[in-house]
Design a protein around this motif. Structure first.
Motif, PDB file in Angstrom:
ATOM      1  N   ARG A 243      31.984  28.230   1.618  1.00 21.29           N
ATOM      2  CA  ARG A 243      31.787  28.009   0.503  1.00 21.29           C
ATOM      3  C   ARG A 243      31.207  30.037   0.372  1.00 21.29           C
ATOM      4  O   ARG A 243      30.549  29.574  -0.885  1.00 21.29           O
ATOM      5  CB  ARG A 243      30.288  27.056   0.632  1.00 21.29           C
ATOM      6  N   LYS A 247      31.560  30.673  -3.573  1.00 23.02           N
ATOM      7  CA  LYS A 247      29.785  30.374  -4.200  1.00 23.02           C
ATOM      8  C   LYS A 247      29.440  31.112  -5.703  1.00 23.02           C
ATOM      9  O   LYS A 247      29.095  30.107  -6.458  1.00 23.02           O
ATOM     10  CB  LYS A 247      28.475  29.398  -3.361  1.00 23.02           C
ATOM     11  N   LYS A 257      25.943  25.123  -9.294  1.00 19.25           N
ATOM     12  CA  LYS A 257      25.695  25.912  -7.643  1.00 19.25           C
ATOM     13  C   LYS A 257      26.360  24.919  -6.713  1.00 19.25           C
ATOM     14  O   LYS A 257      26.263  23.244  -6.422  1.00 19.25           O
ATOM     15  CB  LYS A 257      24.677  26.192  -7.621  1.00 19.25           C
ATOM     16  N   THR A 259      26.447  23.496  -3.043  1.00 18.70           N
ATOM     17  CA  THR A 259      26.176  23.645  -1.370  1.00 18.70           C
ATOM     18  C   THR A 259      27.075  22.667  -0.729  1.00 18.70           C
ATOM     19  O   THR A 259      27.714  22.879  -1.059  1.00 18.70           O
ATOM     20  CB  THR A 259      24.141  22.403  -1.818  1.00 18.70           C
ATOM     21  N   ALA A 298      20.190  10.790  -0.009  1.00 18.90           N
ATOM     22  CA  ALA A 298      18.756  10.793   0.232  1.00 18.90           C
ATOM     23  C   ALA A 298      18.251  12.199  -0.544  1.00 18.90           C
ATOM     24  O   ALA A 298      18.652  13.334  -0.511  1.00 18.90           O
ATOM     25  CB  ALA A 298      17.976  10.701   1.531  1.00 18.90           C
ATOM     26  N   ALA A 300      14.348  14.285  -1.907  1.00 20.81           N
ATOM     27  CA  ALA A 300      13.130  14.227  -0.945  1.00 20.81           C
ATOM     28  C   ALA A 300      12.212  14.857  -2.668  1.00 20.81           C
ATOM     29  O   ALA A 300      12.783  15.754  -3.286  1.00 20.81           O
ATOM     30  CB  ALA A 300      12.505  15.281   0.012  1.00 20.81           C
ATOM     31  N   LEU A 306      10.478   9.683  -1.047  1.00 17.46           N
ATOM     32  CA  LEU A 306      12.495   9.283  -1.814  1.00 17.46           C
ATOM     33  C   LEU A 306      13.050   8.708  -2.393  1.00 17.46           C
ATOM     34  O   LEU A 306      12.338   7.188  -2.247  1.00 17.46           O
ATOM     35  CB  LEU A 306      12.596   9.747   0.061  1.00 17.46           C
ATOM     36  N   ARG A 334      13.712  14.041  -8.749  1.00 17.61           N
ATOM     37  CA  ARG A 334      12.343  15.230  -8.809  1.00 17.61           C
ATOM     38  C   ARG A 334      11.505  15.762  -9.757  1.00 17.61           C
ATOM     39  O   ARG A 334      10.748  15.320  -9.604  1.00 17.61           O
ATOM     40  CB  ARG A 334      13.232  16.697  -7.798  1.00 17.61           C
ATOM     41  N   THR A 351      21.387  11.362   4.360  1.00 18.11           N
ATOM     42  CA  THR A 351      20.469  12.345   4.619  1.00 18.11           C
ATOM     43  C   THR A 351      20.851  13.271   4.908  1.00 18.11           C
ATOM     44  O   THR A 351      21.085  13.178   6.485  1.00 18.11           O
ATOM     45  CB  THR A 351      19.755  10.995   5.202  1.00 18.11           C
ATOM     46  N   ASN A 352      20.701  14.490   4.336  1.00 16.21           N
ATOM     47  CA  ASN A 352      20.004  15.779   4.685  1.00 16.21           C
ATOM     48  C   ASN A 352      19.159  16.309   4.850  1.00 16.21           C
ATOM     49  O   ASN A 352      18.241  16.773   3.713  1.00 16.21           O
ATOM     50  CB  ASN A 352      21.504  16.134   3.740  1.00 16.21           C
ATOM     51  N   GLY A 354      19.340  18.534   7.201  1.00 21.82           N
ATOM     52  CA  GLY A 354      19.119  20.103   7.430  1.00 21.82           C
ATOM     53  C   GLY A 354      18.446  21.064   6.612  1.00 21.82           C
ATOM     54  O   GLY A 354      17.800  21.885   6.071  1.00 21.82           O
ATOM     55  N   SER A 355      18.282  20.454   5.375  1.00 24.16           N
ATOM     56  CA  SER A 355      17.638  21.312   4.462  1.00 24.16           C
ATOM     57  C   SER A 355      16.142  21.640   4.755  1.00 24.16           C
ATOM     58  O   SER A 355      15.696  22.741   4.386  1.00 24.16           O
ATOM     59  CB  SER A 355      16.928  20.360   3.302  1.00 24.16           C
ATOM     60  N   PHE A 356      15.961  20.521   5.665  1.00 20.79           N
ATOM     61  CA  PHE A 356      14.099  21.251   6.309  1.00 20.79           C
ATOM     62  C   PHE A 356      14.648  21.912   7.528  1.00 20.79           C
ATOM     63  O   PHE A 356      13.324  21.215   8.021  1.00 20.79           O
ATOM     64  CB  PHE A 356      13.024  20.458   6.030  1.00 20.79           C
ATOM     65  N   PRO A 363      17.975   7.732  11.202  1.00 21.90           N
ATOM     66  CA  PRO A 363      18.155   7.825   9.624  1.00 21.90           C
ATOM     67  C   PRO A 363      17.826   5.800  10.574  1.00 21.90           C
ATOM     68  O   PRO A 363      18.796   5.126  10.296  1.00 21.90           O
ATOM     69  CB  PRO A 363      19.064   8.193   8.760  1.00 21.90           C
ATOM     70  N   GLY A 376      22.599  17.454  10.053  1.00 24.35           N
ATOM     71  CA  GLY A 376      21.322  18.599  10.810  1.00 24.35           C
ATOM     72  C   GLY A 376      22.324  19.932   9.711  1.00 24.35           C
ATOM     73  O   GLY A 376      23.033  20.176   9.616  1.00 24.35           O
ATOM     74  N   ILE A 378      22.858  23.814   9.701  1.00 26.43           N
ATOM     75  CA  ILE A 378      24.478  24.387   9.606  1.00 26.43           C
ATOM     76  C   ILE A 378      23.680  25.587  10.537  1.00 26.43           C
ATOM     77  O   ILE A 378      23.184  26.427   9.896  1.00 26.43           O
ATOM     78  CB  ILE A 378      24.758  24.688   8.847  1.00 26.43           C
TER      79      ILE A 378
END
Ligand code: CO6
Length: 435
Positions: A243, A247, A257, A259, A298, A300, A306, A334, A351-352, A354-356, A363, A376, A378
């Motif tokens: 990636r 990217k 983009k 991800t 999911a 946010a 959500l 959003r 549900t990711n 890992g973004s936060f 879950p 989660g 990376i």
């Protein structure tokens, strides 16, 4: 005078009505095409509806909180720019008509409250009646609530305030297990909430409608299906490198983009095709194996809520298609611009978190699906690698994948094998892949 009728839009195939939660305009206002007119809420999603024409709002036929059938006229726009605001008498007549219409719309749903209403002379809006019905508020109780609206009418905030106080003093009533989905669930009694004391300096915030729906859905899911969660670790070094290398070129070529999410989604869709039981729903004593693999993501939202838009037939899409679908749906979510159909028909959810920066989680299943994957963050970690010349410690990109699944139909062996398969697909990502 040329005029244009603004009607309640059809916000999804299965949706027959919507509640006007907010008017952004009032009678006499001049509007231009695409100016927001009102916000409508269904049990699926909230949408802001823009004006399709330029003109002057001459009539608004339904007030906020009215539940209105699809196709009903909500407002009239004069296209000639002539302001023709209705006279007071006309206004109250149209208001009554609106109320009558709104009542008709919700008649079938609320027949028992309507039945009891015959005993009373007081008017209750469809929204108030719906809340009363859902919360098992009897007519006697309704009659006892002091209304803050015109002529003492009980408004939404009055009944909600009443319920808040009633909750801490009355034993909770038995309620139906859930309003929608999970048709197979055995009846589950809602437990009485613990009384909450509000001290000086505490702030009480009312949940918005979407938050209440989420809360109900979470409780329902936990009651309907016994979840268990398995966790695996995956070494995703190769795919991270791929990636990172691709990217910019990907964005230049496709305008989107990329991800990690489309790659996770691709792996999930491949594994679901191999493990069809994980792509199913429980219907009483039957298991419905879904033909389509529709992966919910999911998202946010900036307001803290959500929502789970769905990438349809994910197994038929390549990384470009998955990336475009994901970005389009996430942006629409959003910005509150999701079409209600976009959140229907999911057969599995990712549900990711890992973004936060989270690593592992448990879950809650998005009913009536039977499993949900959490991805989660990376992270670079020291890892032991076995090489022909012996073990070495190397810096690798690793992540945890957590799968919650419905233990009624998915055993640990199946859930674990499915989860390991996703990890294997990610670990064996083809780094020669061209974009
Ligand atoms: N690891 C490392 N880096 C990540 C990861 C993970 N897992 N996820 C995202 N990212 C990176 C991503 O690659 C972007 O980096 P650059 O491409 O280098 O700029 C960056 O973080 C931001 O990504 P973004 O979130 O914008 O986009 P992404 O496509 O990864 O995710 C989304 C889209 C809609 C899933 C995400 O924006 C989102 O809303 N995530 C939150 C979902 C959520 O709240 N789920 C509920 C969690 S609570 O499940 C729960 C078990 C309980 C606790």
């Amino acid at each position: 005078m040329a005029s244009f009728n603004i009607v309640m839009p059809k916000l999804g195939e299965s949706i027959q009505e919507g509640t006007i939660t907010k008017w952004f305009v009032k009678e006499g206002d001049t509007v231009e095409e695409d100016d927001m007119l009102f916000e409508v809420a269904t049990d699926k999603v909230d949408s802001e509806i823009p004006s399709p024409v330029d003109g002057v709002i001459t009539k608004i036929l339904y007030e906020e909180d009215s539940l209105v059938a699809v196709g009903e006229v909500l407002a009239v726009v004069s296209l000639d720019g002539e302001e023709e605001v209705s006279a007071e008498a006309e206004e109250s007549a149209s208001e009554e008509k609106s109320e009558a219409k709104a009542e008709t719309t919700s008649e079938s749903k609320e027949s028992d409250v309507d039945e009891s209403r015959k005993l009373s002379n007081r008017f209750y809006s469809p929204l108030v009646k719906t809340i009363a019905k859902e919360e098992n508020v009897s007519l006697e109780e309704l009659e006892s609530i002091e209304g803050s609206g015109a002529g003492g009418r009980v408004q939404k905030k009055d009944i909600l305030e009443y319920l808040e106080n009633r909750g801490s003093t009355q034993p909770a009533a038995k309620v139906a297990p859930q309003k929608q989905s999970a048709p197979s669930a055995p009846s589950v009694e809602k437990k009485a909430p613990m009384p909450v004391s509000v001290g000086e300096g505490d702030t009480v915030v009312e949940m918005d409608r979407v938050r209440k729906l989420i809360a109900d859905h979470m409780v329902m899911s936990k009651q309907v299906s016994p979840h268990v969660t398995s966790v695996v670790e995956a070494d995703v070094t190769e795919l991270v490198q791929w990636r990172n290398k691709n990217k910019n070129a990907f964005q230049e070529k496709y305008g989107d983009k990329i991800t990690f999410m489309p790659i996770f989604t691709e792996a999930v869709a491949t594994a679901l095709a191999e493990f069809p039981l994980v792509n199913s729903s429980v219907d009483g004593d039957k298991i419905v194996m879904k033909k389509d693999i529709n992966v919910g993501i999911a998202v946010a939202k900036p307001d803290g809520n959500l929502i789970v838009p769905v990438i349809r037939n994910a197994e038929q899409k390549n990384l470009v298609g998955l990336t475009k679908d994901l970005n389009r749906l996430a942006n629409a979510a959003r910005n509150n611009q999701l079409d209600p159909a976009a959140i229907q028909g999911g057969t599995f959810t990712i549900t990711n978190f890992g973004s936060f920066g989270n690593i592992i989680g448990t879950p809650i299943i998005n009913q009536p699906q039977v499993a949900i994957l959490a991805t989660g963050i990376i992270e670079k970690k020291p890892a032991v690698l076995e090489t022909p010349s012996g073990d070495v410690i190397a810096i690798r990109h690793k992540m945890y994948l957590s799968l919650s699944y419905d233990h009624r139909i998915i055993d640990g062996a199946l859930g674990g094998a499915f989860l390991r398969r996703i990890a294997d697909i990610l670990e064996n990502f083809d780094t020669n892949r061209t974009i």
